[in-house]
Design a protein around this motif. Structure first.
Motif, mmCIF file in Angstrom:
data_model
loop_
_atom_site.group_PDB
_atom_site.id
_atom_site.type_symbol
_atom_site.label_atom_id
_atom_site.label_comp_id
_atom_site.label_asym_id
_atom_site.label_seq_id
_atom_site.Cartn_x
_atom_site.Cartn_y
_atom_site.Cartn_z
ATOM 1 N N LEU A 1 0.788 -1.201 -0.162
ATOM 2 C CA LEU A 1 0.165 -0.121 -0.058
ATOM 3 C C LEU A 1 0.938 1.214 -0.052
ATOM 4 C CD1 LEU A 1 -2.814 -1.065 2.478
ATOM 5 C CD2 LEU A 1 -2.926 -1.140 -0.050
ATOM 6 N N ARG A 2 1.978 1.138 0.531
ATOM 7 C CA ARG A 2 2.745 2.377 0.666
ATOM 8 C C ARG A 2 3.697 2.826 -0.827
ATOM 9 N NH1 ARG A 2 7.324 2.360 4.933
ATOM 10 N NH2 ARG A 2 7.235 4.565 4.636
ATOM 11 N N GLU A 3 3.520 1.685 -1.587
ATOM 12 C CA GLU A 3 3.954 2.155 -3.001
ATOM 13 C C GLU A 3 2.916 3.038 -3.837
ATOM 14 O OE1 GLU A 3 4.418 -1.695 -4.648
ATOM 15 O OE2 GLU A 3 6.332 -2.626 -3.323
ATOM 16 N N SER A 4 1.737 2.992 -3.316
ATOM 17 C CA SER A 4 0.901 3.902 -4.032
ATOM 18 C C SER A 4 1.242 5.391 -3.673
ATOM 19 C CB SER A 4 -0.537 3.534 -3.758
ATOM 20 O OG SER A 4 -1.627 4.486 -4.394
ATOM 21 N N ASN A 5 0.889 6.210 -4.627
ATOM 22 C CA ASN A 5 1.001 7.741 -4.550
ATOM 23 C C ASN A 5 -0.174 8.382 -3.934
ATOM 24 O OD1 ASN A 5 3.754 7.701 -5.448
ATOM 25 N ND2 ASN A 5 3.023 7.908 -7.461
ATOM 26 N N ALA A 6 -1.442 7.568 -3.669
ATOM 27 C CA ALA A 6 -2.527 8.355 -3.389
ATOM 28 C C ALA A 6 -2.444 8.819 -1.756
ATOM 29 C CB ALA A 6 -3.848 7.355 -3.362
ATOM 30 N N THR A 7 -3.199 9.650 -1.430
ATOM 31 C CA THR A 7 -3.303 10.219 0.087
ATOM 32 C C THR A 7 -3.705 8.957 0.915
ATOM 33 O OG1 THR A 7 -3.876 12.388 -0.923
ATOM 34 C CG2 THR A 7 -4.070 11.877 1.648
ATOM 35 N N ALA A 8 -4.623 8.291 0.398
ATOM 36 C CA ALA A 8 -5.244 7.112 1.158
ATOM 37 C C ALA A 8 -5.308 5.957 0.241
ATOM 38 C CB ALA A 8 -6.749 7.446 2.009
ATOM 39 N N ARG A 9 -4.651 4.722 0.874
ATOM 40 C CA ARG A 9 -4.638 3.642 -0.103
ATOM 41 C C ARG A 9 -5.228 2.498 1.086
ATOM 42 N NH1 ARG A 9 -0.620 6.873 0.914
ATOM 43 N NH2 ARG A 9 0.969 5.433 1.302
ATOM 44 N N ILE A 10 -6.334 1.881 0.424
ATOM 45 C CA ILE A 10 -7.134 0.796 1.384
ATOM 46 C C ILE A 10 -7.350 -0.398 0.593
ATOM 47 C CG2 ILE A 10 -9.271 0.552 2.518
ATOM 48 C CD1 ILE A 10 -9.795 3.478 2.444
ATOM 49 N N ASP A 11 -6.859 -1.549 1.298
ATOM 50 C CA ASP A 11 -7.231 -2.701 0.774
ATOM 51 C C ASP A 11 -8.356 -3.484 1.629
ATOM 52 O OD1 ASP A 11 -5.713 -5.234 -1.074
ATOM 53 O OD2 ASP A 11 -6.247 -5.850 0.851
ATOM 54 N N VAL A 12 -9.208 -4.164 0.841
ATOM 55 C CA VAL A 12 -10.220 -4.921 1.695
ATOM 56 C C VAL A 12 -10.161 -6.222 1.005
ATOM 57 C CG1 VAL A 12 -12.762 -5.155 2.149
ATOM 58 C CG2 VAL A 12 -11.749 -3.039 1.510
ATOM 59 N N ASP A 13 -10.151 -7.335 1.805
ATOM 60 C CA ASP A 13 -9.975 -8.854 1.844
ATOM 61 C C ASP A 13 -10.147 -9.591 3.008
ATOM 62 O OD1 ASP A 13 -9.398 -10.834 0.099
ATOM 63 O OD2 ASP A 13 -7.246 -10.691 0.269
ATOM 64 N N SER A 14 -10.811 -10.577 2.721
ATOM 65 C CA SER A 14 -10.968 -11.710 3.925
ATOM 66 C C SER A 14 -11.644 -11.153 4.815
ATOM 67 C CB SER A 14 -9.656 -12.354 4.199
ATOM 68 O OG SER A 14 -9.071 -12.806 2.922
ATOM 69 N N GLY A 15 -12.640 -10.132 4.907
ATOM 70 C CA GLY A 15 -13.098 -9.651 6.095
ATOM 71 C C GLY A 15 -12.576 -8.653 6.807
ATOM 72 N N GLU A 16 -11.408 -8.240 6.305
ATOM 73 C CA GLU A 16 -10.449 -7.093 6.952
ATOM 74 C C GLU A 16 -10.010 -5.865 5.940
ATOM 75 O OE1 GLU A 16 -8.343 -7.148 10.354
ATOM 76 O OE2 GLU A 16 -10.069 -8.316 10.703
ATOM 77 N N PHE A 17 -9.871 -4.867 6.342
ATOM 78 C CA PHE A 17 -9.245 -3.811 5.704
ATOM 79 C C PHE A 17 -7.875 -3.436 5.973
ATOM 80 C CE2 PHE A 17 -11.162 -1.045 8.952
ATOM 81 C CZ PHE A 17 -10.222 -0.037 9.008
ATOM 82 N N ARG A 18 -7.022 -2.935 5.417
ATOM 83 C CA ARG A 18 -5.547 -2.393 5.586
ATOM 84 C C ARG A 18 -5.612 -0.982 4.786
ATOM 85 N NH1 ARG A 18 -1.360 -4.620 3.146
ATOM 86 N NH2 ARG A 18 -2.628 -5.348 1.357
ATOM 87 N N ALA A 19 -5.383 -0.014 5.782
ATOM 88 C CA ALA A 19 -5.385 1.280 5.117
ATOM 89 C C ALA A 19 -4.023 2.219 5.686
ATOM 90 C CB ALA A 19 -6.739 2.299 6.021
#
Length: 240
Positions: A31-49
């Motif tokens: 997620l830190r590789e993205s240049n967006a202000t907020a990067r969110i990954d939703v998977d397996s009933g969890e999110f990482r932001a």
């Protein structure tokens, strides 16, 4: 730093999020590789932001229910100073109240990462920081069918990367709300509609055959249906 650690310890003691949860293992490198202000990954009933704070000294995290705001349960908290130095959640001032989970950071220009629970086919999270957003939903899931999927706010771009749908916004200042479905759900739904249609058609055909069978039986017994109708029409008032 010592003051932040002391505040974090007091929060855990008072029924907040424990140090074990705050420091739970978490991987945010992708997620830190993205240049967006907020990067969110939703998977397996969890999110990482991961959030670039851009001048935000305290992040107030919550979820809105039908009647009230509720504190967002978070774990695997990480913070990076602008120079890249990483600290874990127990080294930050994290306080969970009745309606908010507040995370205070030592430098407002750093980067904050958190994880938490997500729905099986829904995701909603307020915009804790304003700016560009990059959200990825689980593999083999989509939002594009209007009957099963929905995305708010509008003004986004959609792409598919490694069979995962990715949604990006240039600027978000309101809650991100998603409803998504598995790609197999549509064929299953169409199959169900087909089965219901076949069963319904079979029911209509069966009813029609029964009516025709009854008509033939009455005719074979010498009962004139039209004569019965005329007799009923000519019956004097009050007579059955």
């Amino acid at each position: 730093m010592a003051l932040l650690a002391t505040l974090a310890g007091c929060s855990a003691f008072n029924g907040g999020i424990s140090d074990e949860e705050l420091d739970r293992e978490g991987d945010y490198d992708d997620l830190r590789e993205s240049n967006a202000t907020a990067r969110i990954d939703v998977d397996s009933g969890e999110f990482r932001a991961v959030y670039d704070l851009n001048g935000t000294e305290e992040v107030s995290m919550y979820r809105s229910s039908l009647y009230q705001d509720e504190p967002l349960p978070i774990h695997s908290v990480r913070y990076w100073y602008p120079n890249g130095t990483e600290v874990t959640g127990s080294e930050l001032a994290v306080e969970q109240g009745q309606s908010r989970t507040n995370v205070q950071v030592p430098d407002s220009n750093g980067t904050l990462a958190v994880s938490g629970p997500a729905g099986a086919k829904t995701f909603r999270l307020p915009a804790f920081v304003e700016g560009s957003y990059d959200v990825t939903i689980p593999e083999n899931h989509r939002t594009s069918n209007f009957l099963f999927g929905n995305v708010n706010p509008g003004g986004y771009d959609r792409s598919i990367v490694d069979d995962r749908e990715r949604l990006t916004w240039d600027n978000v200042d309101t809650a991100v709300s998603l409803r998504y479905y598995h790609t197999r759900d549509i064929p299953l739904f169409l199959g169900l509609v087909g089965v219901v249609g076949v069963l319904g058609g079979a029911g209509v055909a069966y009813y029609y055959r029964q009516v025709k069978r009854l008509e033939r039986r009455r005719k074979s017994m010498g009962i004139d249906l039209e004569a019965d109708d005329e007799t009923d029409d000519e019956s004097p008032p009050g007579r059955p």
